[in-house]
Structure formats: structure tokens, C-alpha cells
Design a protein around this motif. Sequence first.
Motif, mmCIF file in Angstrom:
data_model
loop_
_atom_site.group_PDB
_atom_site.id
_atom_site.type_symbol
_atom_site.label_atom_id
_atom_site.label_comp_id
_atom_site.label_asym_id
_atom_site.label_seq_id
_atom_site.Cartn_x
_atom_site.Cartn_y
_atom_site.Cartn_z
ATOM 1 N N MET A 64 0.874 -1.161 0.000
ATOM 2 C CA MET A 64 0.000 0.000 0.000
ATOM 3 C C MET A 64 0.918 1.220 0.000
ATOM 4 O O MET A 64 1.901 1.251 0.739
ATOM 5 C CB MET A 64 -0.884 0.022 1.247
ATOM 6 N N PHE A 65 0.621 2.216 -0.836
ATOM 7 C CA PHE A 65 1.487 3.385 -0.947
ATOM 8 C C PHE A 65 0.634 4.640 -0.967
ATOM 9 O O PHE A 65 -0.265 4.777 -1.788
ATOM 10 C CB PHE A 65 2.320 3.301 -2.239
ATOM 11 N N GLU A 123 7.465 8.184 -11.993
ATOM 12 C CA GLU A 123 8.175 6.931 -11.705
ATOM 13 C C GLU A 123 7.337 6.008 -10.825
ATOM 14 O O GLU A 123 7.245 4.808 -11.084
ATOM 15 C CB GLU A 123 9.516 7.206 -11.022
ATOM 16 N N LEU A 124 6.704 6.560 -9.798
ATOM 17 C CA LEU A 124 5.850 5.746 -8.934
ATOM 18 C C LEU A 124 4.707 5.125 -9.720
ATOM 19 O O LEU A 124 4.381 3.955 -9.547
ATOM 20 C CB LEU A 124 5.300 6.586 -7.786
ATOM 21 N N ALA A 125 4.085 5.925 -10.571
ATOM 22 C CA ALA A 125 2.970 5.419 -11.378
ATOM 23 C C ALA A 125 3.429 4.270 -12.272
ATOM 24 O O ALA A 125 2.747 3.251 -12.382
ATOM 25 C CB ALA A 125 2.359 6.545 -12.213
ATOM 26 N N GLN A 126 4.578 4.423 -12.911
ATOM 27 C CA GLN A 126 5.098 3.369 -13.786
ATOM 28 C C GLN A 126 5.454 2.113 -12.992
ATOM 29 O O GLN A 126 5.140 1.000 -13.425
ATOM 30 C CB GLN A 126 6.317 3.862 -14.568
ATOM 31 N N LEU A 127 6.123 2.289 -11.860
ATOM 32 C CA LEU A 127 6.457 1.131 -11.025
ATOM 33 C C LEU A 127 5.200 0.383 -10.600
ATOM 34 O O LEU A 127 5.124 -0.842 -10.682
ATOM 35 C CB LEU A 127 7.245 1.570 -9.790
ATOM 36 N N PHE A 128 4.209 1.128 -10.141
ATOM 37 C CA PHE A 128 2.968 0.503 -9.686
ATOM 38 C C PHE A 128 2.259 -0.192 -10.838
ATOM 39 O O PHE A 128 1.824 -1.328 -10.724
ATOM 40 C CB PHE A 128 2.052 1.562 -9.058
ATOM 41 N N ARG A 147 -2.336 -1.214 -3.528
ATOM 42 C CA ARG A 147 -2.987 0.090 -3.693
ATOM 43 C C ARG A 147 -1.922 1.170 -3.750
ATOM 44 O O ARG A 147 -0.924 1.102 -3.045
ATOM 45 C CB ARG A 147 -3.898 0.408 -2.500
ATOM 46 N N MET A 148 -2.176 2.182 -4.582
ATOM 47 C CA MET A 148 -1.361 3.386 -4.588
ATOM 48 C C MET A 148 -2.314 4.563 -4.652
ATOM 49 O O MET A 148 -3.217 4.593 -5.487
ATOM 50 C CB MET A 148 -0.374 3.418 -5.750
ATOM 51 N N ILE A 149 -2.089 5.520 -3.753
ATOM 52 C CA ILE A 149 -2.953 6.689 -3.655
ATOM 53 C C ILE A 149 -2.079 7.934 -3.652
ATOM 54 O O ILE A 149 -1.118 8.017 -2.886
ATOM 55 C CB ILE A 149 -3.797 6.642 -2.361
ATOM 56 N N PHE A 150 -2.433 8.902 -4.491
ATOM 57 C CA PHE A 150 -1.821 10.223 -4.461
ATOM 58 C C PHE A 150 -2.866 11.183 -3.902
ATOM 59 O O PHE A 150 -4.036 11.136 -4.316
ATOM 60 C CB PHE A 150 -1.429 10.700 -5.864
ATOM 61 N N THR A 151 -2.455 12.051 -2.979
ATOM 62 C CA THR A 151 -3.380 13.054 -2.451
ATOM 63 C C THR A 151 -2.799 14.455 -2.613
ATOM 64 O O THR A 151 -1.579 14.641 -2.518
ATOM 65 C CB THR A 151 -3.704 12.830 -0.958
ATOM 66 N N ALA A 181 -0.477 4.808 -17.000
ATOM 67 C CA ALA A 181 -0.054 4.295 -15.698
ATOM 68 C C ALA A 181 -0.825 4.999 -14.581
ATOM 69 O O ALA A 181 -1.190 4.389 -13.586
ATOM 70 C CB ALA A 181 1.443 4.495 -15.507
ATOM 71 N N ARG A 182 -1.112 6.277 -14.741
ATOM 72 C CA ARG A 182 -1.820 7.054 -13.738
ATOM 73 C C ARG A 182 -3.216 6.507 -13.483
ATOM 74 O O ARG A 182 -3.739 6.591 -12.386
ATOM 75 C CB ARG A 182 -1.900 8.516 -14.200
#
Length: 168
Positions: free
Chosen positions: A58-59, A74-79, A88-92, A111-112
Motif C-alpha cells: 500500500m502506498f 516513476e511511482l505510477a510506472q512502477l505501480f 494500492r497506490m494513492i496520491f493526495t 499508468a496514472r
Amino acid sequence: GRDLKIKVGGNCTLGGQDNKTVVFCAGGIGVSPVLGNYRDFLSRRQHLGNSSANPKSMFLYSVSTQTELVFGEELAQLFYNHQKNEDRMIFTLTKSSCWQTPEKFGGWNSARQAIELRIGRYLCEFLDAAPTDAVFYICGPPAMNDDAVAYLEAKGIPSANMKYEKWW
């Protein structure tokens, strides 16, 4: 020469997690050490293959405005490339009222789409969704770190399962 006083603290290094969920919480530029741990986690998990020890992740990456997502692509591509079913990956965004339109994401738009985008503070809700036996890696502004550790302590999370970095 002048004396320079530096205050550091924390224990934010990736250890063995067996099959535990690994929770990454990053605020602002605090994403730097957390991103290194996330890369290492994904590499280790990839080497596990299809074994029964296959921890989920979870990120949470929280920033004030979208322009502060310094490692967002980079995070989006890795995920996108390494996600498992329950990851799960969440950007706020904490000081913006909306996300920019998808075309503003440039080359990482596809990726986003795998990432949850939220407005406002989401730390407690995010931490609450994690299993109590998870391992937590936290790095952000001092208030975020303190709030996360206090919240996890109140949930009864052992201090050995809380890894955090302080750079101030």
C-alpha cells in the motif's frame, strides 16, 4: 568555519517482511527514501515469483499541489508494471481543490489510471485500512510523521513494525 548542527533520526530501511503487507507513506520530498524502499520491495517481491510468500503493498504519496509530485511518474510506472491484485497506490493533494486534466499527466497517463487520486488529507483513513501486522515505512514533514506514528501506536501497532525517517 561555522558549526553546523544536524538532527537526524529514524530507522527507515527495508527489512525482510515475509508475507506481511508493506505500507509506504510519503509526504512531499519525503518520498525520496520511501521510493528507494519501494523499489527494493518490488525487486524482492519479483524474485519471490509465485511463491506463497507474496506480500502486498500500500502506498500513499501526499503533496500540497500536483506540481510537487516529483517522483509521480516513476511511482505510477512502477505501480502499473508491478502491481498485484490487492496492491494500492494513492496520491493526495492537500492544498488543491482538483486534479489537472488527464492530458496534463503527459506520457504517464495510462499508468496514472491505476492510481487512486484524492483531494485532502487521507493519512488516518489510509493507515486504518492496513492490516495490524503490516510493516510501515513513513517519511514526510514532521507533523505527518508524528501523526502517523501516534495513530499507529493508538492502533496497537508494535514499534518494531514502524520504520520512519526524520530529516529535520
